[in-house]
Design an enzyme around this catalytic site. Structure first.
Site, PDB file in Angstrom:
ATOM      1  N   ASN A  28      -4.736   0.123   8.204  1.00  0.00           N
ATOM      2  CA  ASN A  28      -4.886   0.550   6.808  1.00  0.00           C
ATOM      3  C   ASN A  28      -5.513  -0.552   5.951  1.00  0.00           C
ATOM      4  OD1 ASN A  28      -3.936   3.205   6.909  1.00  0.00           O
ATOM      5  ND2 ASN A  28      -1.797   2.538   6.784  1.00  0.00           N
TER       6      ASN A  28
ATOM      7  N   GLU B 183       4.240   6.014  10.940  1.00  0.00           N
ATOM      8  CA  GLU B 183       3.493   5.923  12.196  1.00  0.00           C
ATOM      9  C   GLU B 183       4.439   6.018  13.394  1.00  0.00           C
ATOM     10  OE1 GLU B 183       3.814   3.537   9.897  1.00  0.00           O
ATOM     11  OE2 GLU B 183       3.858   1.533  10.782  1.00  0.00           O
TER      12      GLU B 183
ATOM     13  N   ASP C 111      -5.273   7.408   8.572  1.00  0.00           N
ATOM     14  CA  ASP C 111      -4.956   8.832   8.738  1.00  0.00           C
ATOM     15  C   ASP C 111      -5.657   9.396   9.967  1.00  0.00           C
ATOM     16  OD1 ASP C 111      -3.399   8.773   6.522  1.00  0.00           O
ATOM     17  OD2 ASP C 111      -4.728   9.964   5.241  1.00  0.00           O
TER      18      ASP C 111
END
Ligand SMILES: [Mg+2]
Length: 302
Positions: free
Chosen positions: A191, A226, A200
């Protein structure tokens, strides 16, 4: 739709006198829809399978069907077409039953006038449209309450429900049940270094990869950010370890896009008779953290 936009009205009526009366009423009301008449339920069903029709006027007593099943059979064959049932004066109660079973309205033959008929048709069409859109909304909400919006796999709520059912089965029949929990390694860096969109994408790609490589009756869900769970019924400890190893290595070698490599740490818990849902998942969680502690991209069992 207003009354003049109606194109086709299907009349399923075996009595020629009643059929004529309906045709005359619609004509008098300057209804522009064309009236198609058939005499048997089977003909009505095959007409609807091949043609569009705005509304059906259905006599309940036909040569090949009588009473409530006439309506329910037609509705099963054409669930999106509004149906108005025509009953005789002596069997008005059928009309009420028909409405309870999904007809939009009922009219009593011998007691209908053209304006009432026309208005009933108009309302039937509008009400059916509303009914269909409500059903679609309800189906969507139902789906959203069970499915993780990002990955399309089960969410935690649904997983917990299915877990309870599997735990009961394992307790009752003494069958084996295992839980594989895994968590992506260093996901925050994806990220941070790429973007949340890439993050994503990785989650979606991973969900697909795992879905494609488990058995149909294994239950796969997104547990949190996650973190994922695979509930593995009726598979012994060795089999579950093999499955976890397969998933771990698939993840390790997979190209998540532009050569991006991602690994995951796995924890396995095997069900024992004293387990509750909480203790079972907590043990998988503990095993997974042990994998993290022992160097990641590995599997631990507890
Ligand atoms: Mg009849």
């Amino acid at each position: 739709m207003n009354e003049n936009q109606m194109r086709t009205v299907l009349l399923i009526e075996d009595d020629p006198g009643d059929a004529l009366l309906i045709a005359e009423m619609l004509e008098l009301q300057q209804c522009r829809a064309s009236l198609v008449r058939v005499e048997r339920l089977s003909e009505g069903i095959s007409y609807l399978q091949q043609n569009c029709c705005d509304v059906v006027l259905l006599d309940m007593n036909l040569p090949d069907s009588s009473g409530l099943p006439t309506m329910t059979r037609l509705m099963d064959a054409a669930p999106t077409t509004p149906i108005i049932v025509l009953t005789g004066l002596s069997d008005e109660s059928f009309g009420v039953e028909a409405v309870k079973s999904g007809a939009q309205d009922y009219l009593v033959k011998g007691d209908i006038d053209g304006r009432v008929l026309k208005r009933a048709m108009f309302y039937a069409v509008e009400r059916k449209k509303l009914e269909i859109s409500l059903k679609q909304t309800r189906d969507l909400f139902e789906r959203q309450s069970r499915i993780d919006y990002l990955t399309g796999i089960y969410n935690r709520l649904m997983f917990n429900e299915l877990l309870e059912a599997e735990l009961q089965r394992a307790r009752r029949y003494g069958t084996s049940l295992s839980l594989i929990m895994f968590d992506l390694d260093h996901f925050k860096q994806i990220n941070d270094n790429y973007s949340h969109i890439m993050g994503d994408h990785v989650l979606k790609e991973l969900a697909q990869l795992i879905s494609d490589n488990i058995r149909a009756h294994d239950i796969f869900s997104r547990w949190g950010g996650e973190e994922f769970m695979v509930l593995v019924p009726k598979c012994d400890q060795a089999g579950t370890s093999m499955l976890a190893e397969k998933l771990r290595s698939l993840c390790e070698i997979h190209d998540f896009g532009n050569g991006l490599q991602v690994t995951a740490s796995f924890g396995i818990a095997h069900f024992c008779a004293e387990d509750s849902a909480e203790s079972f998942t907590a043990r998988a969680d503990e095993a997974m953290y042990l994998s993290k502690k022992n160097g990641r991209n590995r599997i631990e069992s507890l």
